[in-house]
Scaffold this motif. Structure first.
Motif, short mmCIF file in Angstrom:
data_model
loop_
_atom_site.label_atom_id
_atom_site.label_comp_id
_atom_site.label_asym_id
_atom_site.label_seq_id
_atom_site.Cartn_x
_atom_site.Cartn_y
_atom_site.Cartn_z
N ALA A 187 81.94 -32.08 69.06
CA ALA A 187 81.55 -32.40 67.70
C ALA A 187 80.92 -33.55 67.38
O ALA A 187 81.04 -34.81 68.17
CB ALA A 187 83.16 -32.69 67.29
N SER A 188 79.88 -33.52 66.49
CA SER A 188 79.11 -34.55 66.08
C SER A 188 78.90 -34.64 64.61
O SER A 188 78.47 -33.37 64.17
CB SER A 188 77.76 -34.36 66.93
N CYS A 189 78.85 -35.72 64.28
CA CYS A 189 78.61 -35.86 62.70
C CYS A 189 77.10 -35.36 62.60
O CYS A 189 76.20 -35.94 63.00
CB CYS A 189 78.89 -37.19 62.28
N PRO A 190 77.07 -34.25 61.53
CA PRO A 190 75.64 -33.81 61.20
C PRO A 190 74.60 -34.59 60.23
O PRO A 190 74.11 -33.96 59.37
CB PRO A 190 76.07 -32.51 60.65
N VAL A 191 74.88 -35.83 60.33
CA VAL A 191 74.14 -36.62 59.15
C VAL A 191 72.74 -36.61 59.19
O VAL A 191 72.17 -36.38 58.23
CB VAL A 191 74.65 -38.09 59.50
N ASP A 192 71.96 -36.18 60.47
CA ASP A 192 70.81 -36.03 60.55
C ASP A 192 70.12 -34.99 59.86
O ASP A 192 69.08 -34.52 59.59
CB ASP A 192 70.25 -36.14 61.99
#
Length: 166
Positions: A58-63
């Motif tokens: 899981a990774s934060c899709p801020v980009d």
């Protein structure tokens, strides 16, 4: 009907109802019985799409937040999430989708700048109580009965302020 008749009627009715609720089923009958009980007594919410890759971390899709306009609410949220499949062989339904928050903070857009993950806020799972039927062994040690159990299932994520002690 007077109170005495109602009481006597109740004495006969309770064992019949109790017997039906704790009925023991052979292994091959269990799935059909569970589906019937769920449909009649414990309607289940529709399962969300689990198209997200559950094997990837899981990774934060801020980009990626503004690169392509997301369609699904889980991707448009300031606290995005994905669904993972959870399996519990002793429960009916045995597989269900549960939300996993992708960010520890929340995605903010300020002054038309690029989106950033702010840790002034936290992503927090929103939970819903669901009833499952748990398979338990009967006294004869060969058959099973179905016991309703309540489980809190994460259905999405929301953005909240950080909890502070005062």
């Amino acid at each position: 009907m007077d109170m005495k008749q109602i009481f006597i009627f109740g004495l006969f009715l309770v064992p019949v109802l109790t017997c039906k609720m704790n009925r023991c089923y052979d292994e091959h009958e269990l799935s059909d019985a569970a589906e019937r009980k769920l449909r009649m007594h414990y309607p289940q919410p529709p399962e969300p799409s689990t198209q997200n890759a559950p094997d990837s971390p899981a990774s934060c899709p801020v980009d990626h937040f503004h690169q392509q306009p997301p369609q699904d609410i889980s991707e448009r949220s300031l606290s995005p999430w994905r669904y993972l499949l959870v399996t519990n062989k002793d429960h009916y339904p045995s597989t269900y989708a549960e939300a996993q928050c992708l960010c520890s903070g929340c995605i903010l857009i300020q002054n038309k700048g690029p989106p950033v993950e702010s840790h002034d806020y936290i992503s927090y799972p929103v939970k819903q109580s669901r009833v499952f039927l748990k398979k338990e062994l009967c006294d004869d040690g060969k058959r099973y009965h179905l016991k309703p159990v309540t489980v809190d299932v994460a259905v999405g994520c929301t953005c909240t302020r950080v909890k502070t002690s005062s």
